[in-house]
Design an enzyme around this catalytic site. Structure first.
Site, mmCIF file in Angstrom:
data_model
loop_
_atom_site.group_PDB
_atom_site.id
_atom_site.type_symbol
_atom_site.label_atom_id
_atom_site.label_comp_id
_atom_site.label_asym_id
_atom_site.label_seq_id
_atom_site.Cartn_x
_atom_site.Cartn_y
_atom_site.Cartn_z
ATOM 1 N N ASP A 85 -12.001 35.977 62.464
ATOM 2 C CA ASP A 85 -10.612 36.121 62.921
ATOM 3 C C ASP A 85 -9.769 36.555 61.728
ATOM 4 O OD1 ASP A 85 -8.253 36.031 64.278
ATOM 5 O OD2 ASP A 85 -8.209 33.856 64.545
ATOM 6 N N LYS A 86 -9.982 37.803 61.333
ATOM 7 C CA LYS A 86 -9.375 38.283 60.084
ATOM 8 C C LYS A 86 -7.855 38.205 60.120
ATOM 9 C CE LYS A 86 -13.120 41.550 59.123
ATOM 10 N NZ LYS A 86 -13.695 41.285 57.804
ATOM 11 N N ASN A 131 -23.266 43.847 58.665
ATOM 12 C CA ASN A 131 -21.921 44.420 58.791
ATOM 13 C C ASN A 131 -21.520 45.106 57.503
ATOM 14 O OD1 ASN A 131 -19.259 43.222 57.459
ATOM 15 N ND2 ASN A 131 -20.768 41.545 57.547
ATOM 16 N N PHE A 135 -13.359 44.977 54.999
ATOM 17 C CA PHE A 135 -12.031 44.344 55.035
ATOM 18 C C PHE A 135 -11.028 45.120 55.885
ATOM 19 C CE2 PHE A 135 -12.558 42.370 50.477
ATOM 20 C CZ PHE A 135 -13.438 41.431 50.979
ATOM 21 N N SER A 202 -17.853 39.924 48.925
ATOM 22 C CA SER A 202 -18.201 40.864 49.984
ATOM 23 C C SER A 202 -18.935 42.054 49.372
ATOM 24 C CB SER A 202 -16.942 41.380 50.688
ATOM 25 O OG SER A 202 -17.294 42.504 51.475
ATOM 26 N N ASN A 204 -19.068 44.904 50.705
ATOM 27 C CA ASN A 204 -18.590 46.118 51.383
ATOM 28 C C ASN A 204 -17.327 46.728 50.790
ATOM 29 O OD1 ASN A 204 -20.729 45.987 53.285
ATOM 30 N ND2 ASN A 204 -19.629 44.338 54.328
ATOM 31 N N THR A 205 -16.837 46.170 49.682
ATOM 32 C CA THR A 205 -15.746 46.810 48.938
ATOM 33 C C THR A 205 -16.330 47.174 47.584
ATOM 34 O OG1 THR A 205 -14.003 45.573 50.055
ATOM 35 C CG2 THR A 205 -13.467 46.435 47.879
ATOM 36 N N LYS A 245 -15.457 31.984 46.991
ATOM 37 C CA LYS A 245 -16.624 32.280 47.843
ATOM 38 C C LYS A 245 -17.566 33.224 47.115
ATOM 39 C CE LYS A 245 -18.060 33.610 52.443
ATOM 40 N NZ LYS A 245 -17.614 33.824 53.815
ATOM 41 N N ASN A 274 -21.708 34.173 50.997
ATOM 42 C CA ASN A 274 -21.368 35.361 51.773
ATOM 43 C C ASN A 274 -22.670 36.016 52.281
ATOM 44 O OD1 ASN A 274 -19.857 37.648 52.741
ATOM 45 N ND2 ASN A 274 -18.303 37.163 51.195
ATOM 46 N N THR A 275 -22.589 37.206 52.801
ATOM 47 C CA THR A 275 -23.782 37.908 53.314
ATOM 48 C C THR A 275 -24.642 38.412 52.151
ATOM 49 O OG1 THR A 275 -22.499 39.942 53.386
ATOM 50 C CG2 THR A 275 -22.627 38.672 55.427
ATOM 51 N N GLY A 325 -26.569 31.336 57.778
ATOM 52 C CA GLY A 325 -27.766 31.102 58.560
ATOM 53 C C GLY A 325 -27.864 29.741 59.215
#
Ligand SMILES: Cc1cc2nc3c(=O)[nH]c(=O)nc-3n(C[C@H](O)[C@H](O)[C@H](O)COP(=O)(O)O)c2cc1C
Length: 372
Positions: A85-86, A131, A135, A202, A204-205, A245, A274-275, A325
């Site tokens: 829920d960003k 994913n 962001f 993350s 992804n950045t 995190k 995180n992932t 997980g």
């Protein structure tokens, strides 16, 4: 299903697995991100109806046990992990759905669209997600406005559970200016958050994870904790607790360096993990999707996230929120046994629905109050 499942959890499990999940996964042509958006809008609508929230709350049930971590009272063991829920549109509903806190965000100082679609992939046989959202979010100011509308202020329990807010770096901000970017989000959001999570993990950045390196992390966390103290000068509750995190892909040496910096800068806790960038543990049928770039979450991450949590808790008295997980009560118990003070879930909730929170809420949390 686990042997320990209560009648309520079993009912929720069967209902979700046989009716709701197949229906949801089929909508929007099976496009995982559009399914997510639709479901989130439904949850947001639910949040606007107190009577419906009471019915849902009655179905999901209440946690057996609460816990105080970093001075914050959490009514149960399991929270909503960041990224679900960003923009905080469902903030009023997460408590009724059985969560003991909701970590909104990650938001960035400026709004941004994220990476091009498709960027969210469900790996069903592996009970996993990849994913590379990047962001996508409405920005810190929009979240602050939404929380104002919902009446959420730090410590006022307006939605029945603590609200954490995860902050990250705007993509277009150069890494060298990352601290100013995070500070701008902190100033806007600290008065509205029960805790702030600093996302430096993350994948992804571009370059974000390098902020976990010793010198960069020390600069960032030093600036954020100093600013939190300034912002709280007139607040009897003191500075907003800041959690960090981290990624599951750090070596033990790197984890120890992160811990040293966290101790030195006065951080209140860690969120792990995180992932992952690893692709270990995928079912053979998911190997093709495994080539998609991005972070992997869900069942393939269970053991690694727990190992990171166990290492951290063996080295520090700072509280650690365990995430990664958790798909069953046994996974949750193992994470608590590894020393986690609280749990969070994302992927498990997609695959198991409210049965998962209902099961996890029966666990007994580690009751020691841990404050620095
Ligand atoms: C689609 C998706 C988006 C995510 N977005 C964020 C995010 O914005 N910020 C963050 O800190 N973690 C984000 N995460 C990571 C989760 O919060 C969590 O740490 C990770 O998925 C491991 O937990 P899980 O196995 O229960 O999913 C995201 C995860 C997924 C699957």
């Amino acid at each position: 299903m686990t042997a320990a499942m209560s009648g309520r959890s079993r009912m929720l499990d069967v209902g979700y697995r046989t009716v709701l999940r197949p229906a949801l996964f089929r909508t929007a042509g099976g496009d995982a991100e559009r399914v997510h958006e639709r479901t989130l809008r439904m949850i947001a609508r639910l949040g606007g109806h107190p009577a419906a929230l009471r019915v849902v709350g009655g179905l999901v049930g209440r946690p057996a046990d609460g816990v105080t971590v970093a001075g914050i009272r959490f009514p149960g063991p399991v929270g909503l992990a960041a990224g679900m829920d960003k923009n905080g549109i469902g903030v009023q509903a997460w408590g009724a759905l059985g969560f003991s806190h909701a970590e909104l965000g990650t938001v960035t100082a400026r709004p941004q669209p994220g990476n091009p679609r498709p960027r969210l992939f469900r790996l069903r046989d592996s009970r996993a997600i990849i994913n590379r959202m990047g962001f996508n979010n409405d920005g810190a100011q929009a979240l602050a406005d939404r929380l104002d509308t919902a009446g959420v202020r730090r410590g006022n329990n307006a939605v029945g559970i603590p609200v954490g807010i995860s902050i990250g770096k705007t993509k277009s901000t150069p890494l060298a200016e990352a601290t100013a970017d995070y500070l701008s989000s902190l100033r806007l959001l600290a008065p509205r958050a029960d805790y702030v999570a600093v996302n430096v993990s993350s994948p992804n950045t571009p370059g974000l994870r390098s902020l976990q390196d010793k010198a960069a992390l020390a600069e960032l966390l030093g600036a954020l904790t100093a600013e939190a103290r300034l912002l709280a000068a007139a607040d009897p509750a003191g500075p907003v607790p800041i959690f960090v995190k981290i990624a599951p892909d750090l070596t033990e040496t790197a984890l120890d360096e992160v811990l040293t910096v966290c101790h030195d800068s006065g951080i209140q806790g860690l969120i792990a993990t995180n992932t992952t960038l690893s692709r270990d543990g995928l079912a053979p049928s998911d190997r093709m999707l495994g080539h998609e770039s991005g972070g992997l979450s869900g069942a393939p991450l269970t053991v690694r996230a727990r190992t990171v949590v166990r290492h951290l808790t063996s080295q520090t008295t700072l509280p650690v929120i365990g995430v990664g997980g958790i798909l069953t009560a046994a996974d949750g118990q193992a994470m608590l046994d590894a020393g986690a003070s609280l749990l969070q879930v994302y992927t498990g909730y997609i695959f198991r629905g409210p049965a998962l929170t209902s099961e996890l809420n029966q666990l007994t949390v580690n009751q020691k109050e841990i404050v620095r």
